[in-house]
Design an enzyme around this catalytic site. Structure first.
Site, PDB file in Angstrom:
ATOM      1  N   ARG A 112      -2.598   0.803 -17.983  1.00 39.60           N
ATOM      2  CA  ARG A 112      -1.471   1.473 -17.325  1.00 39.60           C
ATOM      3  C   ARG A 112      -0.206   1.402 -18.186  1.00 39.60           C
ATOM      4  NH1 ARG A 112      -0.035   0.037 -11.231  1.00 39.60           N
ATOM      5  NH2 ARG A 112       0.042  -2.112 -11.977  1.00 39.60           N
TER       6      ARG A 112
ATOM      7  N   ARG B 243       3.735  -3.119 -18.130  1.00 40.09           N
ATOM      8  CA  ARG B 243       4.276  -4.162 -17.265  1.00 40.09           C
ATOM      9  C   ARG B 243       3.779  -5.542 -17.701  1.00 40.09           C
ATOM     10  NH1 ARG B 243       3.051  -2.072 -11.237  1.00 40.09           N
ATOM     11  NH2 ARG B 243       2.649  -4.300 -11.017  1.00 40.09           N
TER      12      ARG B 243
ATOM     13  N   ARG C 162      -3.886 -11.512  -9.946  1.00 45.26           N
ATOM     14  CA  ARG C 162      -3.420 -10.586  -8.902  1.00 45.26           C
ATOM     15  C   ARG C 162      -4.577 -10.092  -8.053  1.00 45.26           C
ATOM     16  NH1 ARG C 162      -0.847  -6.401 -12.510  1.00 45.26           N
ATOM     17  NH2 ARG C 162      -0.560  -5.147 -10.638  1.00 45.26           N
TER      18      ARG C 162
ATOM     19  N   LYS D  92      -2.467   3.552  -5.611  1.00 48.17           N
ATOM     20  CA  LYS D  92      -1.481   3.741  -4.527  1.00 48.17           C
ATOM     21  C   LYS D  92      -0.251   4.503  -5.038  1.00 48.17           C
ATOM     22  CE  LYS D  92      -1.105  -0.726  -3.823  1.00 48.17           C
ATOM     23  NZ  LYS D  92      -2.021  -1.184  -4.889  1.00 48.17           N
TER      24      LYS D  92
END
Ligand code: ADP
Ligand code: ADP
Ligand code: ZN
Length: 203
Positions: A122, A154, A165, A13
């Protein structure tokens, strides 16, 4: 143009939002980015949100809705925007209807194995918000963003939180696919292709 990007964590996204912003000149509104900024700045909302984010849970609807009401009222939103990571529950979707009229909802579909690999690899830039991947989209220089920022992983991109998640996504966000489909707003795209291919297919 008011666009919602729907998809599991790691579906792409944020990556697609950057392309759309460049092409159409409308801002990316990422609730995740707004919350992480609040956490960094140590605000009341940030302190409260952090405990949910660290557990891979959603921040309460009322908090998110208040944030978004204010954000979508800002002048840069007048010509449209890309919603990245909002709405994430049916309640948020219903509230959004009283705030804005959405033109299209793009659902990015990616296999679960790829999601895990994408999230754990990521790397993000705290300065400009750029997103890299150690394998699929490596930064120009090890550990450094093109803007010079120091890339970081993160907290919630560690495997244990990632699994949580994904579970949260399945139970609380996935029902939105049916919700927007029944309103004839949904378009699905195969997100397993390269970022450029995904962009060219849908935007
Ligand atoms: P990703 O892009 O990997 O899905 P985000 O950056 O969008 O992750 O979100 C990170 C975290 O911030 C979520 O796990 C959740 O705790 C919180 N969050 C973001 N958007 C929302 C939202 N719309 N409603 C509730 N919580 C949210
Ligand atoms: P989301 O905002 O949906 O959580 P991101 O755009 O942050 O997803 O992408 C998650 C990770 O996967 C990032 O490391 C990104 O570089 C990488 N990625 C995004 N799109 C693709 C793609 N089409 N193919 C391979 N990796 C991708
Ligand atoms: Zn940067």
């Amino acid at each position: 143009m008011k666009i919602i990007l729907l998809g599991a964590p790691g579906a792409g996204k944020g990556t697609q939002s950057k392309f759309i912003t460049e092409q159409y000149g409308i801002p990316q509104i990422s609730t995740g980015d707004i919350l992480r900024k609040a956490v960094r700045e140590g605000t009341e909302i940030g302190k409260m949100a952090k405990s949910y984010m660290d557990q891979g849970k959603l921040v309460p609807d009322d908090v998110i809705i208040e944030i978004m009401k204010a954000r979508l009222n800002e002048p840069d939103c007048s010509k449209g925007y890309i919603l990245d990571g909002f709405p994430r529950t049916l309640k948020q979707a219903e509230k959004l209807e009283s705030i804005a009229q959405i033109d299209v909802v793009i659902n990015i579909e990616v296999s679960t194995e790829s999601l895990l690999e994408r999230l754990t690899g990521r790397r993000s830039c705290p300065k400009c918000g750029a997103v890299y991947h150690i394998k699929f989209n490596p930064p120009p220089e090890d550990g450094k963003c093109k803007c010079g920022g120091e890339l970081y992983q993160r907290d919630d991109d560690r495997e244990e939180t990632v699994r949580k998640r994904l579970e949260t996504y399945r139970t609380q966000t996935e029902p939105l696919i049916e919700y927007y489909s029944s309103k004839n707003l949904l378009k699905s795209v195969d997100g397993n292709k390269t970022p450029t291919e995904v962009f060219q297919e849908k935007f």
